[in-house]
Scaffold this active site. Structure first.
Site, PDB file in Angstrom:
ATOM      1  N   GLN A 184       7.974   5.187   9.624  1.00 51.34           N
ATOM      2  CA  GLN A 184       8.614   5.036  10.952  1.00 51.34           C
ATOM      3  C   GLN A 184       7.515   4.453  11.883  1.00 51.34           C
ATOM      4  OE1 GLN A 184      10.688   7.627  13.915  1.00 51.34           O
ATOM      5  NE2 GLN A 184      12.426   6.253  13.619  1.00 51.34           N
TER       6      GLN A 184
ATOM      7  N   GLU B 177     -12.730 -20.386  28.247  1.00 48.45           N
ATOM      8  CA  GLU B 177     -11.590 -21.064  28.884  1.00 48.45           C
ATOM      9  C   GLU B 177     -11.311 -20.242  30.265  1.00 48.45           C
ATOM     10  OE1 GLU B 177      -9.643 -24.270  27.490  1.00 48.45           O
ATOM     11  OE2 GLU B 177     -11.127 -24.650  25.682  1.00 48.45           O
TER      12      GLU B 177
ATOM     13  N   ARG C 251       0.923  -1.046  -0.044  1.00 47.52           N
ATOM     14  CA  ARG C 251      -0.185   0.174   0.039  1.00 47.52           C
ATOM     15  C   ARG C 251       0.991   1.324   0.083  1.00 47.52           C
ATOM     16  NH1 ARG C 251      -4.868   2.521  -0.843  1.00 47.52           N
ATOM     17  NH2 ARG C 251      -5.129   4.076   0.614  1.00 47.52           N
TER      18      ARG C 251
END
Ligand code: CAA
Length: 383
Positions: free
Chosen positions: A279, A363, A268
């Protein structure tokens, strides 16, 4: 702990990776959009030994250990989290039955799970009013002659409508809390077992989640698993192992999100250069990679401890807590770095984001994991 994989671990990981890439990933988007439970995949997973990676060959397992199981889970989850949760729960049921069963029960039920004959397994512990606190369950089992008669309701049962083998917890005495619970093996299709409506979920949309109601559901007495009254312990032991499965799932989903983000940001262009050259995105991806690696190491360490017979309750909870929260952060950043494309279903990161969300809930919620970690840590400092 040796960080080099053995030949067997490499073989299992590569087998799972190839299957995930060739058979699972190409269908994952359709499974998700159309809420298709991937029944056919489980037969193939069984044939590859991936429904019993840590079980003895005698019961149809691959006998490759817990680290290999965790690696296989990561690969399947990277392709389709819904498929991986059914794989994880099947494994949890098979290992629980193997650990506590009589020889006849092992031959009958463990083999049924590892071979794919049962399609998948289901774990029926939670109830509408008893999730984090399973000791508050109300389902009962009453002994009548050579049978047990079950009555009550279970909630949020993964794969409940498709499972050929279901482990079910019920109260078998008037003793309060966790003392009077027992565990049973119920086969799918048993009379009196009623499957409730399929839940319409935010994520894991091709995983099946239902309620199960037991109305005078009668099973033979020899389908009691372990000792009467010791069911709570069985649930805790099973969940210790299950949490390694969910941590592995979280690592797989996060890895897939990071890989998709690397591909996208390299491709892109923005402000006349690839997004990956800026950065800020680079630093975001650096943080994603560090957190993913930390979660993988915690998860494999818990797996290694379990495999080598050492205590691993706390480490499994640490892995599950960190990996599931990491997966949510990483998938969130992956969506952000895709911009508007991260929010539509042509790119996979919106699915990863939705699939990761439940990992801090099922869980054992993150809060339950912190309870376990604190309890085990305080125990260590007491001794
Ligand atoms: N291994 C063995 N025994 C254990 C154990 C473990 N890991 N953890 C606890 N026990 C034993 C204790 O030693 C104690 O035994 P004694 O009474 O003999 O001393 C007993 O169990 C009770 O222990 P606690 O007092 O710590 O239990 P508690 O009631 O306070 O609960 C809890 C602790 C950690 C909160 C537990 O209830 C828990 O894990 N809750 C979460 C439940 C959960 O994860 N549900 C998920 C549903 S399944 C699912 O999501 C699957 C799916 O489909 C994807």
């Amino acid at each position: 702990m040796n960080l080099e994989l053995t030949e067997t671990q490499t073989l299992i990981r590569d087998t799972a990776r190839k299957f995930a890439k060739e058979k699972v990933a190409p269908q994952a988007r359709t499974f998700d959009r159309e809420e298709i439970f991937p029944t056919a995949l489980f037969k193939e997973l069984a044939e590859l030994g991936l429904l019993g990676v840590n079980l003895p060959a005698r019961y149809g397992g691959a006998e490759a250990g817990v680290v290999a199981y965790s690696l296989a889970m990561m690969e399947i989850a990277a392709a389709c989290a819904s498929t991986s949760v059914a794989m994880s729960v099947t494994n949890m049921c098979a290992e629980l039955i193997h650990a506590f069963a009589t020889e006849a029960q092992r031959e009958r039920f463990v083999t049924k799970l590892t071979s794919g004959e049962a399609v998948v397994g289901a774990f029926a512990l939670s109830e509408p009013h008893a999730g984090s606190d399973p000791a508050a369950m109300r389902t009962t089992a009453v002994r009548k002659g050579d049978t047990w008669v079950l009555n009550g309701s279970k909630q949020w049962i993964t794969s409940g409508a498709h499972a050929g083998v279901i482990v079910v917890w019920a109260r078998t005495s008037q003793q309060p809390g966790n003392k009077g619970l027992s565990c049973f093996i119920v086969e799918g299709g048993t009379k009196g077992l009623i499957i409730g409506k399929h839940e319409d979920k935010m994520g894991l949309r091709s995983s099946n989640t239902v309620s199960l109601t037991f109305e005078d559901c009668t099973i033979p007495a020899d389908q009691l698993l372990g000792k009467e009254g010791e069911g709570f312990k069985l649930a805790m032991v099973a969940l210790d192992g299950g949490r390694i499965g969910i941590a592995s799932q979280a690592c797989g989903v996060a890895r897939a999100a990071l890989e998709a983000t690397v591909r996208y940001t390299k491709d892109r262009q923005a402000f006349k250069q690839p997004v990956a050259e800026f950065q800020v995105p680079r630093f975001m991806m650096a943080d994603m990679k560090v957190q993913l690696s930390a979660a993988e190491l915690l998860t494999l360490r818990a797996a290694y401890l379990k495999e080598t017979g050492k205590p691993f309750t706390r480490e499994a909870s640490m892995a599950k807590l960190y990996a599931s929260e990491m997966a949510n952060r990483v998938c969130d950043k992956a969506v952000q770095l895709h911009g508007g494309y991260g929010y539509i279903d042509e790119f996979p990161v919106e699915r990863y984001f939705r699939d990761a969300r439940v990992q801090t809930i099922y869980e054992g919620t993150s809060e339950v994991q912190r309870m376990v970690i604190a309890r085990e840590t305080l125990k260590l400092f007491n001794s």
